[in-house]
Scaffold this motif. Structure first.
Motif, short mmCIF file in Angstrom:
data_model
loop_
_atom_site.label_atom_id
_atom_site.label_comp_id
_atom_site.label_asym_id
_atom_site.label_seq_id
_atom_site.Cartn_x
_atom_site.Cartn_y
_atom_site.Cartn_z
N GLY A 10 -40.12 -6.69 45.82
CA GLY A 10 -39.17 -6.97 46.86
C GLY A 10 -39.81 -6.19 47.96
O GLY A 10 -39.36 -6.80 49.34
N ILE A 11 -40.30 -4.57 48.23
CA ILE A 11 -40.65 -4.12 49.84
C ILE A 11 -41.98 -5.30 50.17
O ILE A 11 -41.53 -5.62 51.32
N ALA A 13 -42.09 -8.69 49.07
CA ALA A 13 -41.34 -10.09 49.34
C ALA A 13 -40.69 -9.51 50.61
O ALA A 13 -41.24 -11.10 52.21
N GLY A 14 -39.92 -8.87 50.86
CA GLY A 14 -39.30 -8.53 52.24
C GLY A 14 -40.54 -8.50 54.17
O GLY A 14 -40.12 -9.15 54.67
N PHE A 15 -41.95 -7.85 53.32
CA PHE A 15 -43.09 -7.99 54.95
C PHE A 15 -43.99 -9.18 54.78
O PHE A 15 -44.32 -9.31 55.51
N LEU A 17 -41.89 -12.40 53.75
CA LEU A 17 -40.96 -13.55 54.30
C LEU A 17 -40.57 -13.46 55.54
O LEU A 17 -39.87 -14.02 56.28
N GLN A 18 -40.34 -11.79 55.86
CA GLN A 18 -39.63 -11.08 56.90
C GLN A 18 -38.08 -12.36 57.22
O GLN A 18 -38.13 -12.86 58.29
N PRO A 19 -37.48 -11.20 56.32
CA PRO A 19 -36.41 -12.53 56.61
C PRO A 19 -35.64 -11.64 57.68
O PRO A 19 -35.28 -10.83 57.81
N VAL A 21 -31.36 -11.00 58.96
CA VAL A 21 -30.00 -10.61 57.86
C VAL A 21 -29.48 -12.07 58.66
O VAL A 21 -28.42 -11.48 59.71
#
Lengths: 110, 230
Positions: A10-11, A13-15, A17-19, A21
């Protein structure tokens, strides 16, 4: 083991993909995160007490998130959004602290 | 136990997915909060923000007004002190002419007194100066060397007349700045200066000039006892 892999995935992927909200979800994400953290901390405590159950974790996680989001939504509709989200955060914070204290007692016997 | 395992496996996977989603959401929210915008702020909070901005705006506007007023005041006072300085400078120049410490020029006359040894004495010179002053002479000098001011004295000497400490020899030329016509009349009126000098065998010539330049300066001693009192 699987949850830890999930955490790392998750972390990362978060970094990667730079989503961002989405705007409609913006008020709910912080509260949902706190609620999910409450579920996670509770799960860690149950793990320490050797009574961890996947089912309970999944259900409590989902229901925590949904209830928290629903309360914020309701509060926004009633015009007391900020107060109600503060209240939700306080309650969840108390629970997280209580669970963390139980974990601490198990780990350090203090 | 076997059955539990079979059910447990997908649930464990689901738990892992949920944790991954949580981590993902935390990272997303974290990055969101590093951006400086107000899209995540509630309406009521925006109102509060706006109100506090309004208040600080008003405060700053008041400050601007006060400071501008102070600046204008300072500018006015510097302008008026400039005027005062200008007036003081003008007055100093006038006083310098009066005291004989600065050269002066303007319309006036030149009076030449000549004659035998004792035709023109210190008393005659003094009388002529008085006469010219009566006629409105503002600056007077004799022979281009002795400026006549308030302290100037006239003494008879062997070879001429001592004026304010300077020895002058005949012929004497009195230059005066003032109204040329009035001063010329004052010298020439019947029974006046010209008649008296001519009675003693001397001659008086009066020349009216458009421009008389007096460069002789009076020796003004530094006051030894007197100090300005005010």
């Amino acid at each position: 083991m699987i949850p830890i892999i999930g955490l790392v995935v998750g972390i990362v992927a978060g970094f990667i993909l730079q989503p961002t909200v989405p705007a409609p979800l913006e008020p709910y994400v912080p509260i949902a995160i706190i609620a999910a953290l409450d579920a996670v901390v509770g799960a860690v405590r149950a793990l320490g007490e050797k009574r961890f159950d996947d089912r309970v974790f999944v259900i409590s996680f989902v229901s925590n998130v949904l209830i928290a989001a629903a309360m914020v939504y309701l509060g926004d509709q009633l015009g007391v959004g900020s107060q109600l989200s503060t209240g939700v955060i306080v309650v969840l914070g108390i629970r997280i602290f209580a669970n963390a204290a139980a974990i601490r007692r198990q780990v350090f016997h203090a | 136990m076997r059955e539990r395992r079979r059910v447990g496996r997908p649930l464990q996977l689901l738990a892992g997915v949920l944790v991954a989603v949580l981590a993902f959401a935390i990272v997303a929210q974290w990055r969101q909060d590093e951006r400086e915008d107000f899209s995540g702020v509630r309406g009521a909070e925006l109102g509060e923000l706006l109100k506090s901005l309004d208040a600080s705006n008003q405060r700053l506007a008041r400050q601007i007004e006060e400071l501008s007023a102070t600046r204008d005041e300072l500018r006015d006072s510097s302008a008026s002190s400039e005027q005062a300085e200008e007036a003081a400078r003008k007055r100093a120049a006038e006083l310098a002419i009066l005291a004989g410490t600065s050269a002066a020029a303007g319309p006036g006359i030149a009076v030449e007194l000549s004659g035998p040894e004792d035709a023109v004495t210190a008393a005659i010179l003094l009388d002529s100066v008085e006469e010219l002053r009566d006629a409105g002479a503002e600056v007077i000098a004799i022979n281009g060397a002795a400026r006549v001011v308030a302290q100037t004295y006239f003494l008879d000497d062997r070879d001429g007349v001592r004026v304010g400490g300077r020895l002058l020899e005949p012929p004497y030329v009195i230059e005066a700045i003032g109204d040329p016509h009035t001063m010329a009349e004052a010298v020439r009126f019947r029974g006046g200066l010209a008649d008296r000098v001519e009675d003693r065998g001397g001659t008086v010539t009066v020349e009216q000039r458009d421009r008389v330049a007096i460069t002789a300066l009076a020796d003004v001693p530094e006051p030894q006892y007197a100090r300005p009192a005010s």
